[in-house]
Design a protein around this motif. Structure first.
Motif, PDB file in Angstrom:
ATOM      1  N   GLY A 262       0.775  -1.230   0.000  1.00 34.14           N
ATOM      2  CA  GLY A 262       0.000   0.000   0.000  1.00 34.14           C
ATOM      3  C   GLY A 262       0.805   1.278   0.000  1.00 34.14           C
ATOM      4  N   ASP A 263       2.080   1.228  -0.446  1.00 36.54           N
ATOM      5  CA  ASP A 263       2.894   2.443  -0.460  1.00 36.54           C
ATOM      6  C   ASP A 263       2.869   3.161  -1.799  1.00 36.54           C
ATOM      7  OD1 ASP A 263       4.396   0.759  -2.023  1.00 36.54           O
ATOM      8  OD2 ASP A 263       6.255   0.965  -0.864  1.00 36.54           O
ATOM      9  N   GLY A 264       2.036   2.676  -2.732  1.00 36.54           N
ATOM     10  CA  GLY A 264       1.927   3.313  -4.036  1.00 36.54           C
ATOM     11  C   GLY A 264       2.961   2.856  -5.035  1.00 36.54           C
ATOM     12  N   LEU A 265       3.862   1.965  -4.631  1.00 33.79           N
ATOM     13  CA  LEU A 265       4.902   1.439  -5.514  1.00 33.79           C
ATOM     14  C   LEU A 265       4.579  -0.013  -5.857  1.00 33.79           C
ATOM     15  CD1 LEU A 265       8.062   2.795  -3.638  1.00 33.79           C
ATOM     16  CD2 LEU A 265       6.807   3.871  -5.517  1.00 33.79           C
ATOM     17  N   LEU A 266       4.827  -0.378  -7.099  1.00 38.71           N
ATOM     18  CA  LEU A 266       4.514  -1.735  -7.533  1.00 38.71           C
ATOM     19  C   LEU A 266       5.654  -2.686  -7.186  1.00 38.71           C
ATOM     20  CD1 LEU A 266       2.896  -1.075 -11.033  1.00 38.71           C
ATOM     21  CD2 LEU A 266       1.757  -1.510  -8.846  1.00 38.71           C
ATOM     22  N   ASP A 267       5.285  -3.817  -6.621  1.00 37.11           N
ATOM     23  CA  ASP A 267       6.225  -4.851  -6.216  1.00 37.11           C
ATOM     24  C   ASP A 267       6.098  -6.048  -7.166  1.00 37.11           C
ATOM     25  OD1 ASP A 267       6.729  -3.260  -3.764  1.00 37.11           O
ATOM     26  OD2 ASP A 267       4.680  -3.866  -3.274  1.00 37.11           O
ATOM     27  N   ILE A 268       6.971  -7.035  -6.994  1.00 40.11           N
ATOM     28  CA  ILE A 268       7.002  -8.198  -7.878  1.00 40.11           C
ATOM     29  C   ILE A 268       6.998  -9.471  -7.042  1.00 40.11           C
ATOM     30  CG2 ILE A 268       8.394  -9.499  -9.549  1.00 40.11           C
ATOM     31  CD1 ILE A 268       7.258  -7.102 -10.878  1.00 40.11           C
ATOM     32  N   VAL A 269       6.190 -10.433  -7.475  1.00 41.96           N
ATOM     33  CA  VAL A 269       6.223 -11.785  -6.917  1.00 41.96           C
ATOM     34  C   VAL A 269       6.472 -12.743  -8.072  1.00 41.96           C
ATOM     35  CG1 VAL A 269       5.005 -13.543  -5.579  1.00 41.96           C
ATOM     36  CG2 VAL A 269       4.541 -11.118  -5.165  1.00 41.96           C
ATOM     37  N   VAL A 270       7.404 -13.680  -7.874  1.00 38.66           N
ATOM     38  CA  VAL A 270       7.693 -14.662  -8.924  1.00 38.66           C
ATOM     39  C   VAL A 270       7.709 -16.060  -8.330  1.00 38.66           C
ATOM     40  CG1 VAL A 270       8.974 -13.111 -10.446  1.00 38.66           C
ATOM     41  CG2 VAL A 270      10.191 -14.343  -8.647  1.00 38.66           C
ATOM     42  N   SER A 271       7.329 -17.009  -9.161  1.00 32.76           N
ATOM     43  CA  SER A 271       7.403 -18.412  -8.780  1.00 32.76           C
ATOM     44  C   SER A 271       8.220 -19.159  -9.821  1.00 32.76           C
ATOM     45  CB  SER A 271       6.003 -19.027  -8.688  1.00 32.76           C
ATOM     46  OG  SER A 271       5.389 -19.061  -9.973  1.00 32.76           O
ATOM     47  N   SER A 272       8.660 -20.351  -9.457  1.00 32.09           N
ATOM     48  CA  SER A 272       9.320 -21.272 -10.371  1.00 32.09           C
ATOM     49  C   SER A 272       8.730 -22.641 -10.103  1.00 32.09           C
ATOM     50  CB  SER A 272      10.836 -21.264 -10.123  1.00 32.09           C
ATOM     51  OG  SER A 272      11.512 -22.159 -10.998  1.00 32.09           O
ATOM     52  N   TRP A 273       8.471 -23.407 -11.134  1.00 30.20           N
ATOM     53  CA  TRP A 273       7.568 -24.540 -10.992  1.00 30.20           C
ATOM     54  C   TRP A 273       8.160 -25.747 -10.279  1.00 30.20           C
ATOM     55  CZ3 TRP A 273       5.892 -28.785 -14.702  1.00 30.20           C
ATOM     56  CH2 TRP A 273       6.983 -29.362 -15.364  1.00 30.20           C
ATOM     57  N   GLY A 274       9.469 -25.776 -10.044  1.00 33.39           N
ATOM     58  CA  GLY A 274      10.066 -26.898  -9.351  1.00 33.39           C
ATOM     59  C   GLY A 274       9.478 -27.072  -7.959  1.00 33.39           C
ATOM     60  N   PRO A 275       9.161 -28.291  -7.547  1.00 33.92           N
ATOM     61  CA  PRO A 275       8.556 -28.509  -6.228  1.00 33.92           C
ATOM     62  C   PRO A 275       9.429 -28.052  -5.064  1.00 33.92           C
ATOM     63  CG  PRO A 275       8.233 -30.429  -7.619  1.00 33.92           C
ATOM     64  CD  PRO A 275       9.191 -29.536  -8.350  1.00 33.92           C
ATOM     65  N   GLY A 276      10.703 -27.770  -5.314  1.00 35.79           N
ATOM     66  CA  GLY A 276      11.562 -27.217  -4.278  1.00 35.79           C
ATOM     67  C   GLY A 276      11.953 -25.784  -4.537  1.00 35.79           C
ATOM     68  N   ASP A 277      11.324 -25.138  -5.523  1.00 32.47           N
ATOM     69  CA  ASP A 277      11.658 -23.757  -5.875  1.00 32.47           C
ATOM     70  C   ASP A 277      10.849 -22.792  -5.010  1.00 32.47           C
ATOM     71  OD1 ASP A 277      13.298 -24.816  -7.773  1.00 32.47           O
ATOM     72  OD2 ASP A 277      12.016 -24.344  -9.481  1.00 32.47           O
ATOM     73  N   GLN A 278      11.550 -21.894  -4.367  1.00 37.12           N
ATOM     74  CA  GLN A 278      10.953 -20.966  -3.413  1.00 37.12           C
ATOM     75  C   GLN A 278      10.165 -19.856  -4.118  1.00 37.12           C
ATOM     76  OE1 GLN A 278      10.965 -20.737   0.155  1.00 37.12           O
ATOM     77  NE2 GLN A 278       9.505 -19.165  -0.458  1.00 37.12           N
ATOM     78  N   LEU A 279       8.928 -19.609  -3.682  1.00 36.59           N
ATOM     79  CA  LEU A 279       8.212 -18.404  -4.090  1.00 36.59           C
ATOM     80  C   LEU A 279       9.005 -17.195  -3.596  1.00 36.59           C
ATOM     81  CD1 LEU A 279       5.326 -17.511  -5.286  1.00 36.59           C
ATOM     82  CD2 LEU A 279       4.757 -17.075  -2.895  1.00 36.59           C
ATOM     83  N   ARG A 280       9.162 -16.160  -4.436  1.00 34.78           N
ATOM     84  CA  ARG A 280      10.007 -15.024  -4.078  1.00 34.78           C
ATOM     85  C   ARG A 280       9.218 -13.718  -4.154  1.00 34.78           C
ATOM     86  NH1 ARG A 280      15.379 -16.412  -3.760  1.00 34.78           N
ATOM     87  NH2 ARG A 280      15.908 -18.467  -4.616  1.00 34.78           N
ATOM     88  N   VAL A 281       9.445 -12.875  -3.166  1.00 33.75           N
ATOM     89  CA  VAL A 281       8.781 -11.574  -3.080  1.00 33.75           C
ATOM     90  C   VAL A 281       9.841 -10.489  -3.168  1.00 33.75           C
ATOM     91  CG1 VAL A 281       7.338 -10.064  -1.661  1.00 33.75           C
ATOM     92  CG2 VAL A 281       6.960 -12.554  -1.623  1.00 33.75           C
TER      93      VAL A 281
END
Length: 741
Positions: A262-281
């Motif tokens: 809610g600070d007015g700036l756009l952020d990014i979330v990415v995933s990688s499909w590997g079952p051990g790949d960490q969701l990243r913010v």
């Protein structure tokens, strides 16, 4: 020494079966998978809170995947090595095709040099005997050498121009030997098999990689430099991901661009499909860079996810996230999806089980949010690749109920794209499903909680093998249109199109709607006649002229699918021009989650793409293409629902503008764009040369009301709440990417 003896027909058949690697489609054994059971999530489990329960379950999935995952596990290689050891005891005749498969499995797992050595040895043996399969092994050598060249250069010595077609400037390889070897074996393949167009393509790309195109390519195999020119001039969008902290190395995955805190700036979330790949913010630092806050965000252990999207499911004013898992894996893809609730500060808790979304564990990468019953709470449709889909009605108390059966949405056609839009303007959002196996479906919302498929009646069933898509208004006539991408091309068809020859692939489809329920196929008249093979895809407005452009992330799991991602510029609703190479968008690595978003708050949209292939050996760095700026004006709107769902999904915006004596309307709907990658829910609207917005209208379908504002100033951020007579101009913190400093 044992004499080499090869039975031609038998071993040829073995090679054909062993070289076939799964495309980005249903695995060949989708109906005959292993008997590994899905993780136990019954109520008899040891009590855990929902978040910890999900983390434990995903850890179990991760461990199981090490041996069973069709694309990422090493189980196939271990089993093959055991079989190979046994076969070699009985003689090399049987072992040779197994060695070929071994080489391909090594390449899949990222052991590229080991794969090269295995293929070189095998190639030498076959060439010595004059066996026809020498050609096939030689081609795979060319492909594998090229992947090794990309690893040494585009990954290890990455620049903003790496792997951009045509390769030039700092994209030319520093370490050239592997690309030279790729050229050698590609040319040998062509001499033996002149119609191997994929080898011709590889030869030209490898010559570019070492900076010796076109002269190093023999004329009979040369693609002319003019073939790589865009259909119109277009400014270059530099790839600046490495300067902003967004150059994550990953495999196929999803992306979201939105304001998480809610600070007015756009952020990014990415995933990688590997079952051990960490969701990243990644949070926007406000200084032109992004900082990873994965641990602070509370998502450590939230693994995997081929796709992501967002909505404010609990109407508390912040963006929540949905993660889709298990796609392409058949029965082995019975992984749970995740619903991540935001606390308003960009911190998340997995509430999947608490919300009632954890029981249906089917392979998927396709879902979509909409308030289908207009009760003010946003609902969720999840498309399945294996079983019936789910329509989750939001109960308004943080839980959902699956209403698919009652709604008439029990479809099971291997769904790859889910798109909501009110195509007939009756206030109730309709549902379009892009299906890989069978005709596409358009479910008309009858307003009573039920749907009926009208796709055959209105002529929007094609292409029958399709992937991403969306509702949009490409020509600004106020009626929703449909784009859906055909998933039938390959590297041969792409190469043929650059050679100016018929490519033979099914076309993507663009259906123009009339706003009353009818559609017309305008694909060819809008100049969308080339092959594409899209995966990740989305649309936005690159030049702020008010007409939406679109970007297709292309490819499939095959290592020879070295094809450019495609950007199309909208020519005022009269057609589309391919500007992939001129704009610097023609990336040769696999393209997945796409987001158009004004990440630096300067009024124009940048383009983020999550990149990387299906296999461990085909990972790559994510890309951020910075908009160089155009002379057009803009407005950014954050809509807040009151009677309607809080994030305003489904609301329609009309900007009536004047450019000199010319008056026109620009239409936008609130959603996250395409079906593979998510744009921000705030609307970033290009206004062309308009110096003011004559009339700004917001139509809210849930309340069936329209807000109207006149003489609105351009180039500002506005916050508009449903039912309010005034709007609020919000401060704009304009940033500067590090590349621009």
């Amino acid at each position: 020494m044992q004499r080499l003896s090869i039975n031609g027909p038998v071993i040829a058949a073995l090679f054909v079966s062993l070289v076939t690697v799964p495309g980005c489609g249903p695995p060949p054994d989708v109906a005959q998978t292993s008997n590994a059971s899905a993780p136990n999530t019954s109520s008899a489990d040891k009590p855990l809170d929902g978040h910890l329960r999900m983390v434990a379950l995903l850890e179990q999935v991760r461990m199981d995947a090490k041996k069973n995952h069709q694309y990422l596990g090493d189980g196939d290689l271990r089993r093959l090595l055991a079989k190979l050891a046994e076969a070699e005891k009985r003689g090399k005749t049987i072992a040779l095709p197994l060695r070929f498969r071994k080489a391909l499995l090594l390449r899949n797992l990222g052991r590229t040099d080991d794969a090269i050595n295995e293929l070189l040895n095998l190639h030498g043996l076959l060439k010595q005997s004059g066996h026809p399969q020498t050609v096939q092994v030689g081609y795979e050598l060319a492909v594998t050498f090229m992947r090794g060249a990309e690893n040494q250069n585009c990954v290890d010595n990455h620049t903003g121009e790496s792997c951009l077609l045509p390769i030039r400037g700092s994209g030319v390889h520093i370490n050239k030997e592997y690309a030279r070897q790729a050229m050698r074996y590609a040319e040998e393949t062509l001499i033996a098999e002149p119609d191997k167009i994929a080898a011709l393509w590889l030869l030209n790309v490898a010559a570019m990689a070492i900076g010796e195109y076109p002269e190093a390519v023999p004329e009979p195999y040369r693609i002319t430099p003019e073939s790589f020119e865009s259909q119109e001039p277009f400014p270059k969008f530099p790839n600046i991901s490495m300067m902003t902290g967004l150059d994550t190395m990953s495999q196929a995955g999803g992306s979201i661009a939105d304001d998480l805190n809610g600070d007015g700036l756009l952020d990014i979330v990415v995933s990688s499909w590997g079952p051990g790949d960490q969701l990243r913010v990644y949070m926007n630092s406000g200084d032109g860079t992004f900082r990873e806050t994965t641990e602070q965000a509370g998502v450590i252990g939230i693994y995997g996810g081929l796709n992501l999207n967002q909505a404010d499911f609990d109407n508390d004013g912040d963006i929540d996230i949905y993660v889709m898992r298990g796609a392409w894996l058949g029965e082995l893809g019975r992984h749970p999806n995740s619903l991540l609730r935001n606390d308003g500060n960009g911190n998340f808790v997995d509430v999947t089980f608490d919300a009632g979304l954890g029981d249906a564990q089917y392979p998927t990468q396709a879902s979509g949010w909409a308030d289908y019953d207009n009760d003010g709470h946003i609902d969720l449709f999840v498309g399945s690749e294996l079983n019936s889909c789910q329509l989750y009605r939001n109960n308004g108390d943080g839980t959902f109920t699956d209403m698919a059966t009652e709604a008439g949405l029990q479809t099971d056609r291997f769904t790859k794209g889910v798109m909501w839009g009110d195509y007939d303007n009756d206030r109730f959002p309709d549902l379009y499903l892009s299906n890989l196996l069978g005709p596409n479906q358009l479910f008309h919302n009858q307003g009573d909680g039920t749907f009926i498929d009208v796709a055959p009646e209105v002529g929007v069933t094609l292409p029958e093998s399709s992937f991403p898509g969306w509702f949009w208004d490409f020509n600004n006539d106020g009626a929703l249109d449909i784009f859906v991408g055909a998933y039938t091309s390959n590297i041969r068809s792409v190469a043929l199109s650059f050679l100016g020859r018929p490519h033979g692939s099914l076309l993507d489809r663009l259906y123009q709607g009339d706003g009353h329920g009818a559609f017309r196929d305008v694909t060819e008249e809008q100049n969308l006649t080339g092959p594409s093979l899209p995966m990740g895809a989305n649309f936005g407005d690159l030049d702020n002229d008010g007409f939406p452009d679109f970007y297709l992330g292309t490819g499939d799991p095959s290592f020879d699918s070295i094809m450019p991602n495609l950007m199309f510029h909208n020519l005022g609703g009269t057609g589309f021009a391919n500007v992939s190479t001129a704009g610097g968008f023609g990336h040769l690595q696999k393209g997945h989650g796409v987001a158009f978003a004004d990440l630096d708050n300067d009024g124009d949209q940048d383009v983020f793409m999550e990149m990387g292939g299906a296999y461990l050996g085909d990972a790559y760095l994510n890309a951020l293409f910075e908009n160089p700026g155009f002379s057009n004006n803009w407005i950014t709107l954050k809509l807040i629902g009151a009677t309607s769902n809080r994030s305003a999904v489904g609301a329609r915006i009309r900007c009536s503008i004047s450019e000199g004596e010319t008056k026109r309307d620009i239409y936008k709907w609130v959603n996250s764009g395409g079906s593979f990658g998510a744009n921000p829910l705030r609307r970033e609207i290009g206004l062309g040369q308009a110096e003011t917005i004559d009339v700004l209208e917001i139509y809210w379908p849930t309340s069936d009301t329209t807000q109207r504002f006149e003489d609105v100033a351009v180039n500002q951020f506005l916050e508009i709440t449903e039912d309010q007579e005034t709007y609020r101009s919000t401060p704009r913190q304009q940033l500067s990417f590090k590349s621009s400093m």
